[in-house]
Design a protein around this motif. Sequence first.
Motif, PDB file in Angstrom:
ATOM      1  N   CYS A   1       1.686  72.696 116.940  1.00 40.58           N
ATOM      2  CA  CYS A   1       0.758  72.761 115.821  1.00 40.58           C
ATOM      3  C   CYS A   1       1.446  72.176 114.588  1.00 40.58           C
ATOM      4  O   CYS A   1       2.651  71.895 114.618  1.00 40.58           O
ATOM      5  CB  CYS A   1       0.341  74.212 115.576  1.00 40.58           C
ATOM      6  SG  CYS A   1       1.676  75.247 114.903  1.00 40.58           S
TER       7      CYS A   1
ATOM      8  N   LYS B   1      -3.473  68.765 120.232  1.00 41.39           N
ATOM      9  CA  LYS B   1      -4.890  68.629 119.903  1.00 41.39           C
ATOM     10  C   LYS B   1      -5.597  69.927 120.286  1.00 41.39           C
ATOM     11  O   LYS B   1      -5.157  70.631 121.198  1.00 41.39           O
ATOM     12  CB  LYS B   1      -5.500  67.453 120.654  1.00 41.39           C
ATOM     13  CG  LYS B   1      -4.851  66.118 120.339  1.00 41.39           C
ATOM     14  CD  LYS B   1      -5.422  65.026 121.243  1.00 41.39           C
ATOM     15  CE  LYS B   1      -4.720  63.703 120.999  1.00 41.39           C
ATOM     16  NZ  LYS B   1      -5.194  62.645 121.930  1.00 41.39           N
ATOM     17  N   GLU B   2      -6.705  70.204 119.624  1.00 41.48           N
ATOM     18  CA  GLU B   2      -7.383  71.470 119.916  1.00 41.48           C
ATOM     19  C   GLU B   2      -7.758  71.582 121.383  1.00 41.48           C
ATOM     20  O   GLU B   2      -7.614  72.646 121.990  1.00 41.48           O
ATOM     21  CB  GLU B   2      -8.633  71.655 119.053  1.00 41.48           C
ATOM     22  CG  GLU B   2      -9.254  73.015 119.320  1.00 41.48           C
ATOM     23  CD  GLU B   2     -10.508  73.293 118.515  1.00 41.48           C
ATOM     24  OE1 GLU B   2     -11.010  74.422 118.615  1.00 41.48           O
ATOM     25  OE2 GLU B   2     -10.979  72.387 117.818  1.00 41.48           O
ATOM     26  N   GLU B   3      -8.225  70.488 121.987  1.00 43.75           N
ATOM     27  CA  GLU B   3      -8.633  70.553 123.396  1.00 43.75           C
ATOM     28  C   GLU B   3      -7.469  70.887 124.326  1.00 43.75           C
ATOM     29  O   GLU B   3      -7.665  71.370 125.439  1.00 43.75           O
ATOM     30  CB  GLU B   3      -9.306  69.251 123.832  1.00 43.75           C
ATOM     31  CG  GLU B   3      -8.492  67.993 123.603  1.00 43.75           C
ATOM     32  CD  GLU B   3      -8.827  67.277 122.301  1.00 43.75           C
ATOM     33  OE1 GLU B   3      -8.731  66.036 122.285  1.00 43.75           O
ATOM     34  OE2 GLU B   3      -9.192  67.969 121.312  1.00 43.75           O
TER      35      GLU B   3
ATOM     36  N   TYR C   1      -5.407  73.267 123.987  1.00 43.38           N
ATOM     37  CA  TYR C   1      -5.277  74.717 124.120  1.00 43.38           C
ATOM     38  C   TYR C   1      -6.110  75.275 125.280  1.00 43.38           C
ATOM     39  O   TYR C   1      -5.862  76.389 125.743  1.00 43.38           O
ATOM     40  CB  TYR C   1      -5.689  75.416 122.825  1.00 43.38           C
ATOM     41  CG  TYR C   1      -4.729  75.222 121.681  1.00 43.38           C
ATOM     42  CD1 TYR C   1      -3.373  75.525 121.819  1.00 43.38           C
ATOM     43  CD2 TYR C   1      -5.180  74.766 120.445  1.00 43.38           C
ATOM     44  CE1 TYR C   1      -2.486  75.361 120.748  1.00 43.38           C
ATOM     45  CE2 TYR C   1      -4.307  74.608 119.367  1.00 43.38           C
ATOM     46  CZ  TYR C   1      -2.963  74.902 119.532  1.00 43.38           C
ATOM     47  OH  TYR C   1      -2.098  74.747 118.472  1.00 43.38           O
ATOM     48  N   TYR C   2      -7.096  74.530 125.751  1.00 45.66           N
ATOM     49  CA  TYR C   2      -7.926  74.975 126.866  1.00 45.66           C
ATOM     50  C   TYR C   2      -7.345  74.590 128.231  1.00 45.66           C
ATOM     51  O   TYR C   2      -7.871  75.004 129.259  1.00 45.66           O
ATOM     52  CB  TYR C   2      -9.327  74.355 126.770  1.00 45.66           C
ATOM     53  CG  TYR C   2     -10.161  74.847 125.621  1.00 45.66           C
ATOM     54  CD1 TYR C   2     -10.801  76.081 125.666  1.00 45.66           C
ATOM     55  CD2 TYR C   2     -10.342  74.052 124.483  1.00 45.66           C
ATOM     56  CE1 TYR C   2     -11.590  76.519 124.602  1.00 45.66           C
ATOM     57  CE2 TYR C   2     -11.137  74.488 123.427  1.00 45.66           C
ATOM     58  CZ  TYR C   2     -11.748  75.712 123.485  1.00 45.66           C
ATOM     59  OH  TYR C   2     -12.530  76.149 122.443  1.00 45.66           O
TER      60      TYR C   2
ATOM     61  N   ASN D   1       2.094  74.090 125.037  1.00 42.89           N
ATOM     62  CA  ASN D   1       1.602  74.134 123.660  1.00 42.89           C
ATOM     63  C   ASN D   1       2.374  75.199 122.891  1.00 42.89           C
ATOM     64  O   ASN D   1       2.656  76.279 123.429  1.00 42.89           O
ATOM     65  CB  ASN D   1       0.113  74.499 123.623  1.00 42.89           C
ATOM     66  CG  ASN D   1      -0.743  73.569 124.449  1.00 42.89           C
ATOM     67  OD1 ASN D   1      -0.541  72.357 124.445  1.00 42.89           O
ATOM     68  ND2 ASN D   1      -1.707  74.132 125.160  1.00 42.89           N
TER      69      ASN D   1
ATOM     70  N   ARG E   1       2.184  77.211 119.087  1.00 43.27           N
ATOM     71  CA  ARG E   1       1.430  77.416 117.849  1.00 43.27           C
ATOM     72  C   ARG E   1       2.048  78.552 117.055  1.00 43.27           C
ATOM     73  O   ARG E   1       2.361  79.613 117.603  1.00 43.27           O
ATOM     74  CB  ARG E   1      -0.034  77.726 118.150  1.00 43.27           C
ATOM     75  CG  ARG E   1      -0.867  77.913 116.894  1.00 43.27           C
ATOM     76  CD  ARG E   1      -2.319  78.248 117.191  1.00 43.27           C
ATOM     77  NE  ARG E   1      -3.049  78.467 115.927  1.00 43.27           N
ATOM     78  CZ  ARG E   1      -4.295  78.914 115.860  1.00 43.27           C
ATOM     79  NH1 ARG E   1      -4.974  79.181 116.973  1.00 43.27           N
ATOM     80  NH2 ARG E   1      -4.874  79.091 114.686  1.00 43.27           N
TER      81      ARG E   1
ATOM     82  N   HIS F   1      -6.706  83.699 118.889  1.00 47.19           N
ATOM     83  CA  HIS F   1      -6.426  82.479 119.659  1.00 47.19           C
ATOM     84  C   HIS F   1      -6.642  82.729 121.149  1.00 47.19           C
ATOM     85  O   HIS F   1      -7.292  81.933 121.834  1.00 47.19           O
ATOM     86  CB  HIS F   1      -4.985  82.018 119.415  1.00 47.19           C
ATOM     87  CG  HIS F   1      -4.609  80.801 120.210  1.00 47.19           C
ATOM     88  ND1 HIS F   1      -4.550  79.535 119.669  1.00 47.19           N
ATOM     89  CD2 HIS F   1      -4.288  80.650 121.524  1.00 47.19           C
ATOM     90  CE1 HIS F   1      -4.228  78.673 120.611  1.00 47.19           C
ATOM     91  NE2 HIS F   1      -4.045  79.322 121.742  1.00 47.19           N
TER      92      HIS F   1
ATOM     93  N   LYS G   1     -10.280  82.947 122.107  1.00 49.77           N
ATOM     94  CA  LYS G   1     -10.997  81.674 122.073  1.00 49.77           C
ATOM     95  C   LYS G   1     -10.596  80.734 123.202  1.00 49.77           C
ATOM     96  O   LYS G   1     -11.452  80.112 123.842  1.00 49.77           O
ATOM     97  CB  LYS G   1     -10.754  80.980 120.727  1.00 49.77           C
ATOM     98  CG  LYS G   1     -11.505  79.656 120.590  1.00 49.77           C
ATOM     99  CD  LYS G   1     -11.324  79.061 119.203  1.00 49.77           C
ATOM    100  CE  LYS G   1     -12.108  77.751 119.062  1.00 49.77           C
ATOM    101  NZ  LYS G   1     -11.966  77.169 117.703  1.00 49.77           N
ATOM    102  N   TYR G   2      -9.302  80.631 123.478  1.00 47.21           N
ATOM    103  CA  TYR G   2      -8.817  79.597 124.391  1.00 47.21           C
ATOM    104  C   TYR G   2      -8.379  80.131 125.761  1.00 47.21           C
ATOM    105  O   TYR G   2      -8.202  79.348 126.698  1.00 47.21           O
ATOM    106  CB  TYR G   2      -7.632  78.847 123.759  1.00 47.21           C
ATOM    107  CG  TYR G   2      -7.964  78.169 122.462  1.00 47.21           C
ATOM    108  CD1 TYR G   2      -8.719  77.007 122.432  1.00 47.21           C
ATOM    109  CD2 TYR G   2      -7.516  78.699 121.255  1.00 47.21           C
ATOM    110  CE1 TYR G   2      -9.021  76.379 121.229  1.00 47.21           C
ATOM    111  CE2 TYR G   2      -7.806  78.081 120.039  1.00 47.21           C
ATOM    112  CZ  TYR G   2      -8.556  76.916 120.031  1.00 47.21           C
ATOM    113  OH  TYR G   2      -8.858  76.299 118.843  1.00 47.21           O
TER     114      TYR G   2
END
Length: 419
Positions: A292, A307-309, A311-312, A321, A323, A334, A337-338
């Motif tokens: 991040c 990138k945000e994608e 995290y999935y 990743n 953060r 977090h 959401k992911y």
Amino acid sequence: MDIIEYVKNKAHEAREGARAIAVAETQRKNSILTNMAGGLRADKDYLISENQKDIAAAREKGLSEAMIDRLTLNEKRIDEMADGLIEVSQMADPVGEISNMRKRPNEMLVGRMRVPIGVISMIYESRPNVTADAAGLCIKAGNAVILRGGSEAINSNKAIVSILRKALHAEGLPEGVVTFIDNTQREVIMEMLKLEGLIDLVIPRGGEGLIRAVTENSRIPVLKHYKGVCHVFVDSDCDQGMAMEICFNSKVQRPGTCNAMETLLVDVVIAKEFLPPMIKRFSEAGVSILGCPLTMEICSEQAAPVKEEDYYLEYLSLKLNVRVVIGIDEACAHIAKYGSSHTEAIVTNNHQRAMRFLREVDSSAVLVNASTRLNDGGQFGLGAEIGISTDKIHARGPMGLQELTTEKFIVFGNGQLRM
């Protein structure tokens, strides 16, 4: 014979087997499993010979070396399959367990008895050892199993099943207790998923694409997990040495598994102190870091922007990743959401935060001060497992023998009537 008739015949064969194995005594089931293990060891040369056909076909199709490794049977892996069957034979039999007996005001006794599910269909990819593992667990839990492995392992799976069925025949039980789908057409799976009333439960085990296809097309209950997007949150109040070991083990010990960490969350209070040595250790182990903006500020030379994608994603590789978060609130948000409801861990010395993390994080396993890699049937004391479920009904987390059974109510009366 057309596909519909073929699949129905297989399901009826399994249903007949289910009736027999459901009432088999524990000693008899254990004898079957022991004989199956002996058969696998005795026929190693045959198994390896059939497996070589699959390996040759895989190389011809250009499958990756990682896929070929998953396909390969050798003496060690055959022994491990046999050992797994012996281990299951030595485990406590859940079938027939009675619990929660209580007396009602009319003197009637009401309780629950654990019973087999019936016919379980296993749809899986790649690893031939799943054939023996699934059969062994289903048999001990009193179920018949319909096995549909991937086309890449067809010869290996046929060979294993032939040995398992011989052991059933020797014990006088229907060979349909272990039923094998030897037709590799995709339509077979689609027809099988329509057979509610003949098949009681479907367990897909493989990639996300397979699991989604099964779930979207099945009329039968499905136990599944789509993917393992697992997190470790390093709290500001923690033993940083312990945290470094837990994070490293969660990612590096075996990165291709569903319970490996995919995102590391670090409290901003300790990020500048904790991340440089942690990321250096990851980098030395070959881990690629996606960070991040705050992570990039701290360790820009050892990380690329996330990138945000990302995290999935379930990487299943040496990719991670990282953060930086503002405390436990942002960490939990977090994960909500992911995350994929698989495995999450917190490293902390703060009891209040640990208990809050346990309560609020909605996953099949939540750990305090321990590696995500520990979410496993063997590690949790269940013995062998048939997979890890991220569903909430009927089973969640590692699925062992008990999760391959269900319960029914039982009543002891002495003439009670409904008034």
